[in-house]
Design a protein around this motif. Structure first.
Motif, mmCIF file in Angstrom:
data_model
loop_
_atom_site.group_PDB
_atom_site.id
_atom_site.type_symbol
_atom_site.label_atom_id
_atom_site.label_comp_id
_atom_site.label_asym_id
_atom_site.label_seq_id
_atom_site.Cartn_x
_atom_site.Cartn_y
_atom_site.Cartn_z
ATOM 1 N N ILE A 1 43.562 34.652 32.215
ATOM 2 C CA ILE A 1 42.701 35.659 32.836
ATOM 3 C C ILE A 1 42.049 36.580 31.817
ATOM 4 C CG2 ILE A 1 43.887 35.592 35.045
ATOM 5 C CD1 ILE A 1 45.417 38.075 34.181
ATOM 6 N N LEU A 2 42.604 36.669 30.618
ATOM 7 C CA LEU A 2 41.993 37.525 29.603
ATOM 8 C C LEU A 2 40.640 36.994 29.160
ATOM 9 C CD1 LEU A 2 45.059 38.448 27.369
ATOM 10 C CD2 LEU A 2 43.953 39.824 29.137
ATOM 11 N N SER A 3 40.363 35.732 29.454
ATOM 12 C CA SER A 3 39.086 35.142 29.067
ATOM 13 C C SER A 3 37.959 35.468 30.035
ATOM 14 C CB SER A 3 39.222 33.615 28.989
ATOM 15 O OG SER A 3 39.423 33.069 30.285
ATOM 16 N N LEU A 4 38.305 36.072 31.156
ATOM 17 C CA LEU A 4 37.313 36.293 32.207
ATOM 18 C C LEU A 4 36.433 37.504 31.925
ATOM 19 C CD1 LEU A 4 39.553 35.574 35.306
ATOM 20 C CD2 LEU A 4 38.020 34.014 34.105
ATOM 21 N N ASN A 5 35.150 37.363 32.227
ATOM 22 C CA ASN A 5 34.196 38.448 32.030
ATOM 23 C C ASN A 5 33.736 39.076 33.341
ATOM 24 O OD1 ASN A 5 33.418 36.162 29.758
ATOM 25 N ND2 ASN A 5 33.562 38.239 28.973
ATOM 26 N N ASP A 6 33.582 38.248 34.365
ATOM 27 C CA ASP A 6 33.108 38.736 35.653
ATOM 28 C C ASP A 6 33.876 38.059 36.775
ATOM 29 O OD1 ASP A 6 30.308 38.409 33.882
ATOM 30 O OD2 ASP A 6 30.547 40.321 34.898
ATOM 31 N N MET A 7 34.008 38.788 37.860
ATOM 32 C CA MET A 7 34.557 38.234 39.092
ATOM 33 C C MET A 7 33.509 38.413 40.187
ATOM 34 S SD MET A 7 37.627 37.247 38.259
ATOM 35 C CE MET A 7 38.382 36.968 39.856
ATOM 36 N N ALA A 8 33.516 37.501 41.140
ATOM 37 C CA ALA A 8 32.499 37.578 42.183
ATOM 38 C C ALA A 8 33.003 36.938 43.467
ATOM 39 C CB ALA A 8 31.219 36.881 41.726
#
Length: 120
Positions: free
Chosen positions: A28-35
Protein backbone atom coordinates in the motif's frame (compact mmCIF):
# COMPACT_ATOMS: atom_id res chain seq x y z
CA UNK A 1 0.74 -6.19 -5.48
CA UNK A 2 -2.25 -4.58 -3.83
CA UNK A 3 -5.56 -6.17 -2.91
CA UNK A 4 -8.76 -4.17 -2.52
CA UNK A 5 -11.91 -5.44 -0.82
CA UNK A 6 -15.11 -3.41 -0.90
CA UNK A 7 -18.11 -3.65 1.38
CA UNK A 8 -21.18 -1.67 2.33
CA UNK A 9 -23.36 -1.94 -0.73
CA UNK A 10 -27.00 -2.90 -0.61
CA UNK A 11 -30.57 -1.82 -1.24
CA UNK A 12 -31.62 1.64 -0.11
CA UNK A 13 -34.69 3.77 -0.68
CA UNK A 14 -34.47 7.03 -2.64
CA UNK A 15 -33.22 9.80 -0.41
CA UNK A 16 -31.32 7.38 1.78
CA UNK A 17 -27.63 7.00 2.56
CA UNK A 18 -24.97 4.33 2.37
CA UNK A 19 -21.29 4.21 3.24
CA UNK A 20 -18.98 2.07 1.16
CA UNK A 21 -15.65 0.87 2.50
CA UNK A 22 -12.56 -0.40 0.70
CA UNK A 23 -9.74 -2.02 2.62
CA UNK A 24 -6.35 -2.10 0.92
CA UNK A 25 -3.66 -4.65 1.69
CA UNK A 26 -0.28 -5.55 0.25
CA UNK A 27 2.16 -2.95 -1.03
CA UNK A 28 0.00 0.00 0.00
CA UNK A 29 2.95 2.36 0.40
CA UNK A 30 3.24 2.36 -3.39
CA UNK A 31 -0.20 3.88 -3.84
CA UNK A 32 -0.64 7.49 -4.93
CA UNK A 33 -4.39 7.84 -5.36
CA UNK A 34 -7.54 6.06 -4.31
CA UNK A 35 -10.83 6.35 -6.12
CA UNK A 36 -14.35 5.05 -6.50
CA UNK A 37 -15.86 4.23 -9.86
CA UNK A 38 -19.30 2.94 -10.74
CA UNK A 39 -20.83 1.05 -13.60
CA UNK A 40 -24.53 0.94 -14.30
CA UNK A 41 -26.02 -1.84 -16.47
CA UNK A 42 -25.19 -1.30 -20.11
CA UNK A 43 -22.99 1.70 -19.40
CA UNK A 44 -19.29 2.43 -19.15
CA UNK A 45 -17.44 2.51 -15.86
CA UNK A 46 -17.32 6.12 -14.67
CA UNK A 47 -15.19 7.92 -12.13
CA UNK A 48 -17.15 8.97 -9.04
CA UNK A 49 -14.51 10.43 -6.74
CA UNK A 50 -10.77 10.39 -6.21
CA UNK A 51 -8.44 11.38 -3.38
CA UNK A 52 -4.64 11.44 -3.04
CA UNK A 53 -3.26 9.02 -0.46
CA UNK A 54 -0.76 11.58 0.78
CA UNK A 55 -3.31 14.21 1.57
CA UNK A 56 -4.88 16.82 -0.64
CA UNK A 57 -8.17 17.72 -2.18
CA UNK A 58 -10.68 15.21 -3.38
CA UNK A 59 -12.37 15.49 -6.76
CA UNK A 60 -15.88 14.46 -7.66
CA UNK A 61 -17.98 13.81 -10.71
CA UNK A 62 -20.50 16.60 -11.23
CA UNK A 63 -23.34 14.15 -10.74
CA UNK A 64 -22.35 13.43 -7.13
CA UNK A 65 -20.95 16.78 -5.93
CA UNK A 66 -22.56 17.85 -2.69
CA UNK A 67 -23.98 14.38 -2.06
CA UNK A 68 -20.99 12.03 -1.90
CA UNK A 69 -17.83 12.33 0.20
CA UNK A 70 -14.64 10.32 -0.25
CA UNK A 71 -12.27 9.98 2.69
CA UNK A 72 -9.39 7.84 3.91
CA UNK A 73 -8.30 6.34 7.21
CA UNK A 74 -4.61 5.59 6.89
CA UNK A 75 -4.52 3.71 10.19
CA UNK A 76 -7.07 1.25 8.80
CA UNK A 77 -5.80 1.32 5.19
CA UNK A 78 -9.35 2.10 4.21
CA UNK A 79 -11.06 4.48 1.82
CA UNK A 80 -14.71 5.35 2.28
CA UNK A 81 -17.46 6.71 0.10
CA UNK A 82 -20.28 8.33 2.04
CA UNK A 83 -23.31 8.59 -0.22
CA UNK A 84 -26.26 10.77 0.76
CA UNK A 85 -29.49 11.77 -0.98
CA UNK A 86 -29.31 8.69 -3.16
CA UNK A 87 -31.48 8.42 -6.22
CA UNK A 88 -32.27 5.66 -8.72
CA UNK A 89 -29.61 7.10 -11.02
CA UNK A 90 -26.99 6.09 -8.46
CA UNK A 91 -27.81 2.41 -8.91
CA UNK A 92 -24.64 0.68 -10.09
CA UNK A 93 -21.81 -1.61 -9.15
CA UNK A 94 -19.27 0.48 -7.27
CA UNK A 95 -15.60 -0.34 -7.65
CA UNK A 96 -12.67 0.69 -5.51
CA UNK A 97 -9.57 1.73 -7.44
CA UNK A 98 -5.98 2.35 -6.41
CA UNK A 99 -3.25 3.85 -8.57
CA UNK A 100 0.48 3.41 -8.21
CA UNK A 101 2.81 5.65 -10.22
CA UNK A 102 6.52 5.05 -10.56
CA UNK A 103 9.31 5.39 -13.07
CA UNK A 104 8.20 2.03 -14.36
CA UNK A 105 4.75 3.27 -15.23
CA UNK A 106 1.23 3.38 -13.85
CA UNK A 107 -0.50 0.41 -12.29
CA UNK A 108 -4.22 0.26 -11.57
CA UNK A 109 -5.69 -2.03 -8.96
CA UNK A 110 -9.40 -2.88 -8.70
CA UNK A 111 -11.69 -4.38 -6.15
CA UNK A 112 -14.37 -6.89 -6.99
CA UNK A 113 -17.19 -4.36 -6.81
CA UNK A 114 -20.18 -3.91 -4.55
CA UNK A 115 -23.76 -3.49 -5.75
CA UNK A 116 -25.73 -0.40 -4.78
CA UNK A 117 -29.42 -0.42 -5.64
CA UNK A 118 -31.63 2.60 -5.00
CA UNK A 119 -35.26 1.65 -5.26
CA UNK A 120 -38.58 1.62 -3.45
Amino acid sequence: QVQLVESGGGLVQPGGSLRLSCVASGNILSLNDMAWYRQAPGKARDLVATIPTGGGSANYADSVKGRFTISTDSAKNTVYLQMNSLGPEDTAVYYCNAVSRSLGGIVDYWGQGTQVTVST
